[in-house]
Design a protein around this motif. Structure first.
Motif, PDB file in Angstrom:
ATOM      1  N   THR A 113       0.829  -1.204   0.000  1.00  0.00           N
ATOM      2  CA  THR A 113       0.000   0.000   0.000  1.00  0.00           C
ATOM      3  C   THR A 113       0.864   1.256   0.000  1.00  0.00           C
ATOM      4  O   THR A 113       2.000   1.233   0.480  1.00  0.00           O
ATOM      5  N   PRO A 114       0.330   2.355  -0.527  1.00  0.00           N
ATOM      6  CA  PRO A 114       1.087   3.607  -0.497  1.00  0.00           C
ATOM      7  C   PRO A 114       1.205   4.151   0.931  1.00  0.00           C
ATOM      8  O   PRO A 114       0.413   3.800   1.796  1.00  0.00           O
ATOM      9  N   LEU A 115       2.192   4.974   1.148  1.00  0.00           N
ATOM     10  CA  LEU A 115       2.451   5.649   2.422  1.00  0.00           C
ATOM     11  C   LEU A 115       2.830   4.696   3.548  1.00  0.00           C
ATOM     12  O   LEU A 115       2.666   5.007   4.723  1.00  0.00           O
ATOM     13  N   GLY A 116       3.316   3.528   3.190  1.00  0.00           N
ATOM     14  CA  GLY A 116       3.805   2.601   4.198  1.00  0.00           C
ATOM     15  C   GLY A 116       2.739   2.181   5.179  1.00  0.00           C
ATOM     16  O   GLY A 116       1.565   2.055   4.844  1.00  0.00           O
ATOM     17  N   ALA A 117       3.158   1.971   6.411  1.00  0.00           N
ATOM     18  CA  ALA A 117       2.245   1.503   7.455  1.00  0.00           C
ATOM     19  C   ALA A 117       1.156   2.536   7.740  1.00  0.00           C
ATOM     20  O   ALA A 117       0.035   2.176   8.099  1.00  0.00           O
ATOM     21  N   VAL A 118       1.457   3.820   7.539  1.00  0.00           N
ATOM     22  CA  VAL A 118       0.454   4.870   7.747  1.00  0.00           C
ATOM     23  C   VAL A 118      -0.684   4.699   6.738  1.00  0.00           C
ATOM     24  O   VAL A 118      -1.862   4.765   7.090  1.00  0.00           O
ATOM     25  N   GLY A 119      -0.336   4.466   5.478  1.00  0.00           N
ATOM     26  CA  GLY A 119      -1.353   4.244   4.452  1.00  0.00           C
ATOM     27  C   GLY A 119      -2.197   3.020   4.760  1.00  0.00           C
ATOM     28  O   GLY A 119      -3.414   3.025   4.583  1.00  0.00           O
ATOM     29  N   HIS A 120      -1.541   1.969   5.240  1.00  0.00           N
ATOM     30  CA  HIS A 120      -2.245   0.738   5.611  1.00  0.00           C
ATOM     31  C   HIS A 120      -3.263   1.037   6.711  1.00  0.00           C
ATOM     32  O   HIS A 120      -4.423   0.628   6.638  1.00  0.00           O
ATOM     33  N   ALA A 121      -2.835   1.772   7.727  1.00  0.00           N
ATOM     34  CA  ALA A 121      -3.716   2.122   8.847  1.00  0.00           C
ATOM     35  C   ALA A 121      -4.865   3.015   8.390  1.00  0.00           C
ATOM     36  O   ALA A 121      -6.015   2.830   8.814  1.00  0.00           O
ATOM     37  N   LEU A 122      -4.586   3.961   7.504  1.00  0.00           N
ATOM     38  CA  LEU A 122      -5.640   4.849   7.006  1.00  0.00           C
ATOM     39  C   LEU A 122      -6.696   4.069   6.235  1.00  0.00           C
ATOM     40  O   LEU A 122      -7.896   4.324   6.378  1.00  0.00           O
ATOM     41  N   LEU A 123      -6.261   3.122   5.414  1.00  0.00           N
ATOM     42  CA  LEU A 123      -7.220   2.296   4.667  1.00  0.00           C
ATOM     43  C   LEU A 123      -8.115   1.506   5.623  1.00  0.00           C
ATOM     44  O   LEU A 123      -9.325   1.389   5.407  1.00  0.00           O
ATOM     45  N   ARG A 124      -7.537   0.987   6.692  1.00  0.00           N
ATOM     46  CA  ARG A 124      -8.342   0.258   7.683  1.00  0.00           C
ATOM     47  C   ARG A 124      -9.366   1.193   8.340  1.00  0.00           C
ATOM     48  O   ARG A 124     -10.506   0.814   8.553  1.00  0.00           O
ATOM     49  N   LEU A 125      -8.955   2.416   8.621  1.00  0.00           N
ATOM     50  CA  LEU A 125      -9.850   3.376   9.274  1.00  0.00           C
ATOM     51  C   LEU A 125     -11.057   3.731   8.409  1.00  0.00           C
ATOM     52  O   LEU A 125     -12.130   3.998   8.939  1.00  0.00           O
TER      53      LEU A 125
END
Length: 168
Positions: A113-125
């Motif tokens: 996912t883009p933006l690393g772990a931050v992007g992953h967390a945002l997608l989950r949110l």
């Protein structure tokens, strides 16, 4: 073009075994215009060049996003890599491996996912957990290739695979 493995927690992966020969599975997936037949949020893909495609994704709250994806590598019956275009840190990247077996194919997909772990967390949110989406997409790939009918509606746009939106 090879993409090095990501070590920032942003890559998710899933596997499925499809009861079809590798040439059938690879050929179906390699035609990226087939993606809307099994990807839950992709509603349209059109070829725009030899290795580029324009796709439409329905995101949270029904927002339609159009972007370009680029096929970066394809090895017959073995591997497909594609990615969204844009600045390097904002690209999503897919790697799909095909492993043949007698009359079947194991499909292993990795999504970075883009933006690393931050992007992953945002997608989950926003209700788009990447790991669950990748797994659901592969289950639908299996269904469409084995039966021609998609019944798995997990992590898909409401109504896309026969599911009706909730009544208001």
């Amino acid at each position: 073009m090879r993409h090095p493995p990501r070590r920032d927690g942003s890559a998710v992966e899933a596997r499925v075994t499809v009861e079809r020969p590798v040439a059938d599975v690879f050929g179906f997936y390699r035609d990226l215009e087939n993606l809307p037949r099994f990807l839950g949020d992709v509603t349209e893909v059109r070829r725009t060049g030899p290795a580029t495609y324009r796709w439409t994704v329905v995101g949270p709250l029904g927002v339609r996003v159009r972007s370009t994806i680029r096929l970066t590598e394809a090895r017959a019956d073995e591997l497909i890599r594609y990615e969204t275009t844009g600045p390097p840190g904002l690209r999503a990247r897919w790697t799909v491996h095909f492993t043949p077996g007698p009359g079947r194919t194991e499909v292993h997909q990795v999504l970075a996912t883009p933006l690393g772990a931050v992007g992953h967390a945002l997608l989950r949110l926003v209700g788009k957990p990447p790991g669950a989406e990748v797994a659901a997409n592969l289950r639908r790939l299996k269904q469409v290739l084995e039966t021609g009918v998609v019944t798995d509606t997990d992590h898909a746009v409401a109504g896309k695979f026969g599911r009706r939106p909730p009544e208001r």
